[in-house]
Write an enzyme that holds these catalytic residues in place. Structure first.
Site, PDB file in Angstrom:
ATOM      1  N   CYS A 120      -1.453 -27.998  27.158  1.00 55.56           N
ATOM      2  CA  CYS A 120      -1.573 -26.771  27.951  1.00 55.56           C
ATOM      3  C   CYS A 120      -2.319 -25.732  27.129  1.00 55.56           C
ATOM      4  O   CYS A 120      -2.598 -25.939  25.944  1.00 55.56           O
ATOM      5  CB  CYS A 120      -0.213 -26.239  28.387  1.00 55.56           C
ATOM      6  SG  CYS A 120      -0.376 -25.093  29.796  1.00 55.56           S
ATOM      7  N   CYS A 122      -1.442 -22.210  27.258  1.00 55.38           N
ATOM      8  CA  CYS A 122      -0.773 -20.910  27.155  1.00 55.38           C
ATOM      9  C   CYS A 122      -0.396 -20.507  25.723  1.00 55.38           C
ATOM     10  O   CYS A 122      -0.286 -19.320  25.430  1.00 55.38           O
ATOM     11  CB  CYS A 122       0.440 -20.849  28.074  1.00 55.38           C
ATOM     12  SG  CYS A 122       1.541 -22.245  27.930  1.00 55.38           S
ATOM     13  N   CYS A 130      -1.872 -20.158  31.378  1.00 56.71           N
ATOM     14  CA  CYS A 130      -2.105 -21.582  31.101  1.00 56.71           C
ATOM     15  C   CYS A 130      -3.545 -22.015  31.332  1.00 56.71           C
ATOM     16  O   CYS A 130      -3.864 -23.204  31.239  1.00 56.71           O
ATOM     17  CB  CYS A 130      -1.156 -22.440  31.934  1.00 56.71           C
ATOM     18  SG  CYS A 130       0.587 -22.110  31.572  1.00 56.71           S
ATOM     19  N   LYS A 195       6.673 -29.079  38.126  1.00 53.48           N
ATOM     20  CA  LYS A 195       7.096 -28.040  37.192  1.00 53.48           C
ATOM     21  C   LYS A 195       7.249 -26.738  37.963  1.00 53.48           C
ATOM     22  O   LYS A 195       6.301 -26.252  38.577  1.00 53.48           O
ATOM     23  CB  LYS A 195       6.059 -27.886  36.085  1.00 53.48           C
ATOM     24  CG  LYS A 195       6.414 -26.785  35.105  1.00 53.48           C
ATOM     25  CD  LYS A 195       5.455 -26.733  33.948  1.00 53.48           C
ATOM     26  CE  LYS A 195       5.798 -25.589  33.023  1.00 53.48           C
ATOM     27  NZ  LYS A 195       4.861 -25.481  31.920  1.00 53.48           N
ATOM     28  N   ARG A 205       9.437 -19.096  25.517  1.00 55.34           N
ATOM     29  CA  ARG A 205       8.282 -18.216  25.330  1.00 55.34           C
ATOM     30  C   ARG A 205       8.381 -17.440  24.024  1.00 55.34           C
ATOM     31  O   ARG A 205       7.367 -17.044  23.464  1.00 55.34           O
ATOM     32  CB  ARG A 205       8.103 -17.332  26.561  1.00 55.34           C
ATOM     33  CG  ARG A 205       7.691 -18.218  27.750  1.00 55.34           C
ATOM     34  CD  ARG A 205       7.456 -17.508  29.030  1.00 55.34           C
ATOM     35  NE  ARG A 205       7.222 -18.502  30.092  1.00 55.34           N
ATOM     36  CZ  ARG A 205       7.111 -18.224  31.370  1.00 55.34           C
ATOM     37  NH1 ARG A 205       7.204 -16.976  31.776  1.00 55.34           N
ATOM     38  NH2 ARG A 205       6.902 -19.174  32.245  1.00 55.34           N
ATOM     39  N   ARG A 217       3.488 -16.830  36.356  1.00 49.88           N
ATOM     40  CA  ARG A 217       2.848 -18.130  36.542  1.00 49.88           C
ATOM     41  C   ARG A 217       3.000 -18.668  37.970  1.00 49.88           C
ATOM     42  O   ARG A 217       2.826 -19.852  38.210  1.00 49.88           O
ATOM     43  CB  ARG A 217       3.429 -19.139  35.563  1.00 49.88           C
ATOM     44  CG  ARG A 217       3.320 -18.779  34.090  1.00 49.88           C
ATOM     45  CD  ARG A 217       3.282 -20.028  33.226  1.00 49.88           C
ATOM     46  NE  ARG A 217       3.711 -19.841  31.849  1.00 49.88           N
ATOM     47  CZ  ARG A 217       3.018 -19.180  30.917  1.00 49.88           C
ATOM     48  NH1 ARG A 217       1.879 -18.601  31.230  1.00 49.88           N
ATOM     49  NH2 ARG A 217       3.488 -19.083  29.683  1.00 49.88           N
ATOM     50  N   GLU A 233       3.369 -33.138  44.921  1.00 49.79           N
ATOM     51  CA  GLU A 233       2.824 -33.034  43.565  1.00 49.79           C
ATOM     52  C   GLU A 233       2.871 -34.393  42.865  1.00 49.79           C
ATOM     53  O   GLU A 233       1.928 -34.803  42.194  1.00 49.79           O
ATOM     54  CB  GLU A 233       3.622 -32.010  42.742  1.00 49.79           C
ATOM     55  CG  GLU A 233       3.281 -30.554  43.015  1.00 49.79           C
ATOM     56  CD  GLU A 233       1.953 -30.141  42.390  1.00 49.79           C
ATOM     57  OE1 GLU A 233       1.282 -30.985  41.787  1.00 49.79           O
ATOM     58  OE2 GLU A 233       1.582 -28.952  42.531  1.00 49.79           O
ATOM     59  N   LYS A 248      10.797 -30.595  35.923  1.00 50.61           N
ATOM     60  CA  LYS A 248      11.135 -29.556  34.954  1.00 50.61           C
ATOM     61  C   LYS A 248      11.343 -28.228  35.647  1.00 50.61           C
ATOM     62  O   LYS A 248      10.510 -27.858  36.468  1.00 50.61           O
ATOM     63  CB  LYS A 248       9.980 -29.450  33.969  1.00 50.61           C
ATOM     64  CG  LYS A 248      10.152 -28.401  32.908  1.00 50.61           C
ATOM     65  CD  LYS A 248       8.887 -28.279  32.116  1.00 50.61           C
ATOM     66  CE  LYS A 248       9.075 -27.159  31.135  1.00 50.61           C
ATOM     67  NZ  LYS A 248       7.860 -26.739  30.541  1.00 50.61           N
ATOM     68  N   SER A 274      14.472 -24.794  27.599  1.00 48.96           N
ATOM     69  CA  SER A 274      15.074 -23.882  26.627  1.00 48.96           C
ATOM     70  C   SER A 274      16.259 -23.102  27.185  1.00 48.96           C
ATOM     71  O   SER A 274      17.297 -22.978  26.537  1.00 48.96           O
ATOM     72  CB  SER A 274      13.998 -22.928  26.107  1.00 48.96           C
ATOM     73  OG  SER A 274      13.387 -22.233  27.176  1.00 48.96           O
ATOM     74  N   TYR A 313      16.387 -30.327  23.580  1.00 49.32           N
ATOM     75  CA  TYR A 313      16.566 -29.745  22.247  1.00 49.32           C
ATOM     76  C   TYR A 313      17.852 -30.254  21.596  1.00 49.32           C
ATOM     77  O   TYR A 313      18.103 -29.972  20.434  1.00 49.32           O
ATOM     78  CB  TYR A 313      16.547 -28.213  22.337  1.00 49.32           C
ATOM     79  CG  TYR A 313      15.246 -27.704  22.947  1.00 49.32           C
ATOM     80  CD1 TYR A 313      14.102 -27.615  22.166  1.00 49.32           C
ATOM     81  CD2 TYR A 313      15.159 -27.386  24.300  1.00 49.32           C
ATOM     82  CE1 TYR A 313      12.900 -27.201  22.722  1.00 49.32           C
ATOM     83  CE2 TYR A 313      13.964 -26.971  24.868  1.00 49.32           C
ATOM     84  CZ  TYR A 313      12.842 -26.880  24.069  1.00 49.32           C
ATOM     85  OH  TYR A 313      11.650 -26.483  24.627  1.00 49.32           O
TER      86      TYR A 313
HETATM   87  C1  PBG Z   1       3.829 -24.364  28.811  1.00 45.42           C
HETATM   88  C2  PBG Z   1       5.200 -24.888  28.766  1.00 45.42           C
HETATM   89  C3  PBG Z   1       6.386 -24.187  29.040  1.00 45.42           C
HETATM   90  C4  PBG Z   1       7.433 -25.058  28.768  1.00 45.42           C
HETATM   91  C5  PBG Z   1       6.876 -26.272  28.378  1.00 45.42           C
HETATM   92  N1  PBG Z   1       5.486 -26.160  28.407  1.00 45.42           N
HETATM   93  C6  PBG Z   1       6.632 -22.786  29.393  1.00 45.42           C
HETATM   94  C7  PBG Z   1       6.029 -22.154  30.542  1.00 45.42           C
HETATM   95  O1  PBG Z   1       5.485 -22.777  31.456  1.00 45.42           O
HETATM   96  O2  PBG Z   1       6.069 -20.931  30.522  1.00 45.42           O
HETATM   97  C8  PBG Z   1       8.877 -24.706  28.877  1.00 45.42           C
HETATM   98  C9  PBG Z   1       9.797 -25.439  27.970  1.00 45.42           C
HETATM   99  C10 PBG Z   1      11.131 -24.829  27.779  1.00 45.42           C
HETATM  100  O3  PBG Z   1      11.485 -23.796  28.365  1.00 45.42           O
HETATM  101  O4  PBG Z   1      11.889 -25.414  26.993  1.00 45.42           O
HETATM  102  N2  PBG Z   1       3.017 -24.768  29.824  1.00 45.42           N
HETATM  103 ZN    ZN Z   2       1.090 -23.431  29.811  1.00 43.98          ZN
END
Ligand code: PBG
Ligand code: ZN
Length: 323
Positions: A120, A122, A130, A195, A205, A217, A233, A248, A274, A313
């Protein structure tokens, strides 16, 4: 048979019986640990909102990978935080970027460890979005070039699998054809197919220093309200050549995981993000939830829903606990 002939408590009487009839298991070898790689040497900087998770320089990341290998977890997923961010996300597809160099170092030290890379932009853009910003929004087609270049640079560095997480339309197909043309037709793509635009990404973040500097986003990530659209998707990603389909976040989207597992013969992955991790830790710190039990229950639910592979994690903690 109705009660009293049937008594469901019969099979719950003791642990050997419960173990015998257990339908779902946690397998450390099917968990993948996300890692955050930063420039420097000897860096191990805790992420305040994610207890036990750190940003690590390449040398320290290699140590984590050695431990991951010895714990026999399924692999690691790399995120990179570059020294400099710019409008073009150039650190993301730099042949000598932070993730590319990390892959090389990890494959040198632990060649048998599965190294997956998040693909990605970002973490690499100065604005935190992104993709490429055109007229105030992320431009889909222009962003595809960056993604394909990133995936190819990861492949060249030795990644075992790439995982695009950007949610641009057509990116799986573009990455597939780019990899194939460069001789990487055997490199699998794990697509972040469904996602969602989620509040649960908050702590990430901080970890990835990737919060968008303006807006959000929602013009590219999915509306949390849409389960049927998630299947579209996934269908598109399958048609474009995705090998593994990811949902996700995981915990709040178990219905989507279940629908995906029923609909597609592909391996289904889920990302316990996270915020899912941090909220369990936060409640445990307050003494309101038991950390170990809640961790295991949150993960067994994701597996029960139909996920074979889980990004979490907790990967090391689970491996240590279940040995
Ligand atoms: C970036 C990305 C994100 C996560 C994985 N890849 C964050 C987002 O889209 O803002 C999130 C992972 C997490 O929260 O543990 N494209
Ligand atoms: Zn991203």
């Amino acid at each position: 048979m109705p009660f009293p002939v049937d008594r469901l408590r019969r099979l719950r009487a003791n642990e050997p019986l419960r173990r015998l009839v257990r339908e779902t298991h946690l397998e450390p070898s099917q968990n993948i640990l996300p890692l955050f790689v930063v420039p420097g040497e000897g860096v191990r900087k805790p992420i305040s909102s994610m207890p036990g998770v750190c940003q690590t320089s390449i040398d320290e990341t290699v140590r984590d990978c050695e431990e991951a290998l010895s714990l026999e977890i399924g692999g690691v997923m790399l995120f990179g935080i570059p020294a400099h961010k710019d409008e073009q996300a150039s650190g993301g597809y730099d042949e000598h970027g932070i993730v590319q160099e990390a892959i090389r170092a990890i494959k040198r030290a632990t060649p048998d460890l599965m190294v997956v890379t998040d693909v990605c932009n970002c973490e690499y853009t100065s604005h935190g979005h992104c993709g490429k910003i055109v007229n105030g929004d992320v431009d889909n087609d222009a962003t595809l070039d960056w993604l394909a270049a990133s995936a190819l640079s990861h492949a060249k560095a030795g990644a075992d699998m790439v995982a695009p997480s950007d949610m641009m339309d057509g990116r799986v197909g573009r990455i597939r054809s780019t990899l194939d043309a460069a001789g990487y037709s055997n490199l699998p793509i794990m697509s972040y197919a469904a996602k969602f635009s989620s509040a649960y990404y908050g702590p990430f973040r901080e970890a990835a220093e990737s919060a968008p500097q303006f807006g959000d986003r929602r013009s590219y990530q999915m509306d949390p309200a849409n389960g049927r659209e998630a299947l579209r998707e996934m269908e598109l990603d399958v048609a474009e050549g995705a090998d593994i389909l990811m949902v996700k976040p995981a915990g709040a989207y178990l219905d989507v995981i279940r629908a995906a597992a029923e609909r597609f013969p592909h391996p289904i992955a889920a990302y316990q993000v996270s915020g899912e991790f941090s909220q369990i830790h936060a409640a445990a710190r307050l003494g309101w939830l038991d950390l170990e039990r809640t961790m295991l229950e949150s993960l067994i639910a994701i597996r029960r829903a139909g996920a074979r592979i889980v990004m979490t994690y907790f990967a090391k903690d689970v491996a240590r606990l279940l040995g």
